[in-house]
Design a protein around this motif. Structure first.
Motif, PDB file in Angstrom:
ATOM      1  N   TRP A  46       7.620  -1.291  -0.024  1.00  0.00           N
ATOM      2  CA  TRP A  46       7.785  -0.714   1.320  1.00  0.00           C
ATOM      3  C   TRP A  46       9.208  -0.167   1.416  1.00  0.00           C
ATOM      4  O   TRP A  46      10.168  -0.877   1.106  1.00  0.00           O
ATOM      5  N   PRO A  59      10.296  14.279   0.262  1.00  0.00           N
ATOM      6  CA  PRO A  59       9.038  13.526   0.251  1.00  0.00           C
ATOM      7  C   PRO A  59       7.896  14.289  -0.407  1.00  0.00           C
ATOM      8  O   PRO A  59       7.099  13.713  -1.133  1.00  0.00           O
ATOM      9  N   ALA A  63       5.925  12.954  -3.568  1.00  0.00           N
ATOM     10  CA  ALA A  63       4.506  12.586  -3.406  1.00  0.00           C
ATOM     11  C   ALA A  63       3.596  13.277  -4.421  1.00  0.00           C
ATOM     12  O   ALA A  63       2.478  12.820  -4.645  1.00  0.00           O
ATOM     13  N   PHE A  68       2.492   7.719  -2.280  1.00  0.00           N
ATOM     14  CA  PHE A  68       3.476   7.843  -1.201  1.00  0.00           C
ATOM     15  C   PHE A  68       2.694   7.699   0.094  1.00  0.00           C
ATOM     16  O   PHE A  68       2.080   8.646   0.575  1.00  0.00           O
ATOM     17  N   GLN A  69       2.669   6.498   0.626  1.00  0.00           N
ATOM     18  CA  GLN A  69       1.794   6.149   1.754  1.00  0.00           C
ATOM     19  C   GLN A  69       2.591   6.097   3.059  1.00  0.00           C
ATOM     20  O   GLN A  69       3.392   5.168   3.260  1.00  0.00           O
ATOM     21  N   PRO A  70       2.424   7.061   3.958  1.00  0.00           N
ATOM     22  CA  PRO A  70       3.102   6.955   5.265  1.00  0.00           C
ATOM     23  C   PRO A  70       2.579   5.752   6.045  1.00  0.00           C
ATOM     24  O   PRO A  70       1.379   5.481   6.031  1.00  0.00           O
ATOM     25  N   THR A  72       2.311   4.169   9.818  1.00  0.00           N
ATOM     26  CA  THR A  72       2.452   4.548  11.221  1.00  0.00           C
ATOM     27  C   THR A  72       2.228   3.369  12.172  1.00  0.00           C
ATOM     28  O   THR A  72       2.422   3.509  13.380  1.00  0.00           O
ATOM     29  N   PRO A  91       5.159   8.369  11.289  1.00  0.00           N
ATOM     30  CA  PRO A  91       5.555   7.625  10.090  1.00  0.00           C
ATOM     31  C   PRO A  91       6.944   6.995  10.269  1.00  0.00           C
ATOM     32  O   PRO A  91       7.907   7.700  10.567  1.00  0.00           O
ATOM     33  N   SER A  93       7.865   4.313   8.020  1.00  0.00           N
ATOM     34  CA  SER A  93       8.177   3.764   6.705  1.00  0.00           C
ATOM     35  C   SER A  93       7.182   4.369   5.723  1.00  0.00           C
ATOM     36  O   SER A  93       6.260   5.085   6.127  1.00  0.00           O
ATOM     37  N   TYR A  94       7.361   4.007   4.454  1.00  0.00           N
ATOM     38  CA  TYR A  94       6.467   4.536   3.419  1.00  0.00           C
ATOM     39  C   TYR A  94       6.162   3.446   2.395  1.00  0.00           C
ATOM     40  O   TYR A  94       6.939   2.512   2.228  1.00  0.00           O
ATOM     41  N   ASP A 186      -2.253   2.935   6.349  1.00  0.00           N
ATOM     42  CA  ASP A 186      -1.153   3.260   7.276  1.00  0.00           C
ATOM     43  C   ASP A 186      -0.704   2.050   8.094  1.00  0.00           C
ATOM     44  O   ASP A 186       0.193   2.149   8.929  1.00  0.00           O
ATOM     45  N   LYS A 205      -1.937   0.935  -0.415  1.00  0.00           N
ATOM     46  CA  LYS A 205      -1.376   2.271  -0.656  1.00  0.00           C
ATOM     47  C   LYS A 205      -2.453   3.037  -1.404  1.00  0.00           C
ATOM     48  O   LYS A 205      -2.577   2.883  -2.613  1.00  0.00           O
TER      49      LYS A 205
END
Ligand SMILES: Cc1cc2nc3c(=O)[nH]c(=O)nc-3n(C[C@H](O)[C@H](O)[C@H](O)COP(=O)(O)OP(=O)(O)OC[C@H]3O[C@@H](n4cnc5c(N)ncnc54)[C@H](O)[C@@H]3O)c2cc1C
Length: 360
Positions: A46, A59, A63, A68-70, A72, A91, A93-94, A186, A205
């Motif tokens: 994270w 990004p 990605a 690369f998972q946003p 929300t 978003p 964090s990722y 997310d 992810k």
């Protein structure tokens, strides 16, 4: 003998960030790592947005071909209780995979890479250090993580420190596991232990699932992990057994007594013990310390690193509250926090905003 101005021991985010910041310095820099990259690293994966800005990562470029998972929203609760969902509406964090992320950072950092090469011997010479009897370096950067050999050489005794210990499994789910996983990409799920001395997470992810639990208490870690997995299954979040977890440890900033700067060396990242105290986020401070170390090398002023690091990572935001808290019995604080953690306003304002996203 191979001669370098700077030898960085450890090619994780701390070490590669330091090298990246030195890439135009004119100094001869090498990174020594015992592993061949890409390599796995026990970590939730994270990251918060400043990680991208500090390292000027685009990004979209990152990605392409990588996870690369946003993120929300968050699901927050206590193990055994009903959680609440906190929607951040954008978003905040990722999610990344460390084997991809660390490899990406290392390949673009510009340093000579000496991989698959553990540090075996370390000697002093008048103008620096001799490593493995074949490398000379004027400055040594200890970036080897919690058990960094440079940190040990300058006095760290990892086995006696009060570290966070953690177990984690990250795996690509097969078709049956995908069908039996209710966790959303997310929305990472965080569940605190009853004594508030740690938390478990379930973080998806894409097709990859990361499940783990970390505690500031090394007793009975496996049984806490077992209890957590039972909770995830009983609540239908997953309906299968994940693979056996791997363990690791890290020090929280404020708990570390490691001497981060000395004659001819600096410690960065986990080697210096810099993870955020409530969330355990360690990638961002690893990067920030690596960048700061590079600036001190360029300035020819290693001595100012300690003070500037303290300034960068900061002391307590609420010293009066912490001072007050020190006078309360720990059991009272734990029981209070445990009751609050499933309340929406506490989960949002304190857990997500303050502990995890460092919002002012
Ligand atoms: C279970 C778990 C989950 C976590 N989840 C998160 C998260 O989701 N987000 C987050 O921000 N932080 C997380 N952290 C913390 C984060 O993983 C660390 O803070 C971060 O990896 C520190 O980076 P680093 O570069 O200092 O060290 P590392 O990433 O540990 O890199 C150290 C490098 O040094 C090398 N090395 C070690 N010894 C030697 C040697 N003798 N010779 C040569 N090379 C050597 C290693 O091979 C390694 O590549 C987690 C930690 C754990 C344990």
């Amino acid at each position: 003998m191979n001669c370098y101005d700077v030898l960085i021991v450890g090619g994780g985010p701390a070490g590669s960030s330091c090298a990246w910041a030195l890439r135009h310095s004119g100094l001869k820099v090498a990174i020594l790592d015992k592993q061949i990259f890409p390599r796995d690293k026990v970590c939730g994966g994270w990251i918060t947005p400043p990680v991208l800005t500090e390292l000027e990562i685009d990004p979209e470029e990152y990605a392409a071909g990588r996870v690369f998972q946003p993120i929300t929203s968050f699901r927050i609760g206590a193990i055994g209780s009903t959680p609440v969902d906190i929607d951040c509406r954008m978003p905040v964090s990722y999610g990344i995979r460390r084997r991809e992320f660390d490899d990406f950072l290392l390949k673009r950092c510009g340093a000579e890479l000496l991989l698959g090469a553990p540090l075996k011997t370390l000697e002093r010479w008048p103008e620096g250090w001799i490593v493995n009897q074949e490398i000379q370096a004027r400055v040594l950067i200890g970036a080897g993580g919690h058990f960094c050999p440079i940190a040990r050489r300058v006095g760290a005794k990892a086995e006696y420190e009060s570290a966070v210990v953690a177990q984690e499994a990250e795996f690509v789910m097969d078709a049956s596991q995908l069908a039996n996983c209710q966790v959303r990409g997310d929305t990472p799920e965080l569940y605190f232990c009853a004594d508030m001395r740690g938390y478990g997470w379930c973080f998806r992810k894409g097709d990859v699932l990361n499940i783990g639990l970390g505690r500031a208490d090394l007793h009975r870690l496996s049984s806490h992990v077992h209890e957590f997995l039972g909770f995830l299954k009983s609540t239908g979040r997953i309906s299968f057994d994940p693979p056996a977890p791997h363990g690791h440890a890290y020090l929280l900033y404020g708990d570390s007594t490691r001497d981060v700067a000395g004659d001819g060396y600096l410690l960065v990242g986990d080697a210096a013990g810099l993870a955020y105290s409530q969330s355990g986020e360690g990638i961002l401070p690893a990067i920030q310390s690596g960048l700061l170390a590079a600036s001190r090398i360029v300035a020819g002023d290693l001595g100012s690193y300690r003070g500037l690091l303290e300034k960068k990572l900061g002391g307590s935001r609420y010293p009066w509250l912490e001072a007050f808290g020190r006078h309360l019995p720990p059991q009272l604080i734990s029981s209070l926090a445990h009751r609050l953690v499933g309340k929406r306003w506490f989960a949002q304002r304190v857990v997500v905003d303050q502990w995890f996203l460092h919002a002012a």
